[in-house]
Design a protein around this motif. Sequence first.
Motif, PDB file in Angstrom:
ATOM      1  N   HIS A 113       8.719  17.192 -12.414  1.00 59.45           N
ATOM      2  CA  HIS A 113       8.711  17.111 -13.869  1.00 59.45           C
ATOM      3  C   HIS A 113       8.860  18.510 -14.460  1.00 59.45           C
ATOM      4  CE1 HIS A 113       6.965  13.118 -13.043  1.00 59.45           C
ATOM      5  NE2 HIS A 113       6.125  13.751 -12.231  1.00 59.45           N
ATOM      6  N   GLU A 114       9.502  18.593 -15.606  1.00 57.00           N
ATOM      7  CA  GLU A 114       9.695  19.887 -16.271  1.00 57.00           C
ATOM      8  C   GLU A 114       8.760  19.995 -17.470  1.00 57.00           C
ATOM      9  OE1 GLU A 114      13.157  22.401 -18.655  1.00 57.00           O
ATOM     10  OE2 GLU A 114      13.739  20.854 -17.199  1.00 57.00           O
TER      11      GLU A 114
ATOM     12  N   GLN B 208       8.150  13.266  -7.047  1.00 57.00           N
ATOM     13  CA  GLN B 208       8.770  13.389  -8.357  1.00 57.00           C
ATOM     14  C   GLN B 208       8.536  14.790  -8.907  1.00 57.00           C
ATOM     15  OE1 GLN B 208       7.987  10.096 -11.150  1.00 57.00           O
ATOM     16  NE2 GLN B 208       7.014   8.989  -9.458  1.00 57.00           N
TER      17      GLN B 208
ATOM     18  N   HIS C 200       3.571  14.645  -6.989  1.00 56.13           N
ATOM     19  CA  HIS C 200       4.191  15.057  -8.246  1.00 56.13           C
ATOM     20  C   HIS C 200       4.186  16.579  -8.282  1.00 56.13           C
ATOM     21  CE1 HIS C 200       4.104  11.033 -10.223  1.00 56.13           C
ATOM     22  NE2 HIS C 200       3.110  10.851  -9.374  1.00 56.13           N
TER      23      HIS C 200
ATOM     24  N   ARG D 285      13.666  19.669  -7.183  1.00 51.48           N
ATOM     25  CA  ARG D 285      14.163  18.297  -7.051  1.00 51.48           C
ATOM     26  C   ARG D 285      15.016  18.137  -5.803  1.00 51.48           C
ATOM     27  NH1 ARG D 285      15.121  17.334 -13.552  1.00 51.48           N
ATOM     28  NH2 ARG D 285      13.019  16.488 -13.926  1.00 51.48           N
TER      29      ARG D 285
ATOM     30  N   ALA E 204       3.442  18.469 -18.533  1.00 60.21           N
ATOM     31  CA  ALA E 204       4.620  17.935 -17.849  1.00 60.21           C
ATOM     32  C   ALA E 204       4.325  16.657 -17.076  1.00 60.21           C
ATOM     33  CB  ALA E 204       5.177  18.986 -16.884  1.00 60.21           C
ATOM     34  N   LEU E 205       3.064  16.383 -16.799  1.00 61.05           N
ATOM     35  CA  LEU E 205       2.703  15.295 -15.890  1.00 61.05           C
ATOM     36  C   LEU E 205       2.590  13.950 -16.609  1.00 61.05           C
ATOM     37  CD1 LEU E 205      -0.089  17.062 -13.794  1.00 61.05           C
ATOM     38  CD2 LEU E 205       2.321  16.748 -13.179  1.00 61.05           C
ATOM     39  N   PRO E 206       2.890  12.860 -15.914  1.00 55.18           N
ATOM     40  CA  PRO E 206       2.646  11.529 -16.479  1.00 55.18           C
ATOM     41  C   PRO E 206       1.161  11.339 -16.780  1.00 55.18           C
ATOM     42  CG  PRO E 206       3.994  11.403 -14.488  1.00 55.18           C
ATOM     43  CD  PRO E 206       3.484  12.797 -14.566  1.00 55.18           C
TER      44      PRO E 206
ATOM     45  N   CYS F  26       5.607  20.091 -10.815  1.00 58.18           N
ATOM     46  CA  CYS F  26       6.119  20.449 -12.130  1.00 58.18           C
ATOM     47  C   CYS F  26       6.230  21.965 -12.263  1.00 58.18           C
ATOM     48  CB  CYS F  26       5.246  19.881 -13.247  1.00 58.18           C
ATOM     49  SG  CYS F  26       3.574  20.556 -13.311  1.00 58.18           S
TER      50      CYS F  26
END
Length: 273
Positions: A155-156, A153, A132, A145, A162-164, A134
Amino acid sequence: MSVLPPPSTRSTIVTALRTAGCVFAEDEAELILSTAASPAETAAMVRRRAEGQPLEHVLGWASFHGLRVAVDPGVFVPRRRSEFLVDQAAATVTHPATGSHATRTPVVVDLCCGSGALGAALARVLGPVELHACDVEPAAVRCARRNLDGVGQVHEGDLFAALPTGLRGRIDVLLANVPYVPTGDVPLLPAEARDHEPRVALDGGDDGLDVMRRVVAAAPGWLAPGGSLLMETSERQADRALATVRGGGLDARTATCDELWATVVIGTGPRRP
């Protein structure tokens, strides 16, 4: 077999670049000539470089840790010294006694990812990873990306926000190439960086450690047991950076590479009893 351009073309480009102050004019001329698709594009690239734009922005790519990484205008350019950060990160997921990699798929996060170069390089070294990345800059996210398509993945958002949330307590390697230039030193940076790279990727606050402190404060809650946080810093900031990481409850050490002028601070969380 590639057809070399006429010497007059190459020499004209070298002269233009040297006149603009490019120290490695010959090497840059070869890179431009090998990248441009037409004489018109060559001329445009030479003009942009002579105007002071970073070579990587002109070419549209940077060479990093054996990869050709896309770098768009307005995106932080990966530095060669950061290859040392990648090497140190790879070493944290290798068992010292056997030299073998961990048996489960490592979870890697590239925080403040910029172009995504660090995450891409580490994934290439380690093999399969759950990656991941970001960044707070939309231009960087778009660029990352492209570089991490099929690899991880992107993330913004601002740091961990920004992280899951499902990554909490699972991250084995947390790369955080945070900005660490003191605010007062930003005007002293080369014009290429000062004028063409996002300030948010350079300015680390009054002493250069503001973003580092934010990362360290939150990192323990995101790291897996025994997981590591790795951040680049300057030699003069190393002691304060080390103290900052220790103050966050992580075991800390520094690693240096004289050849690349690189200093990395590494913080490791406790393992399960």
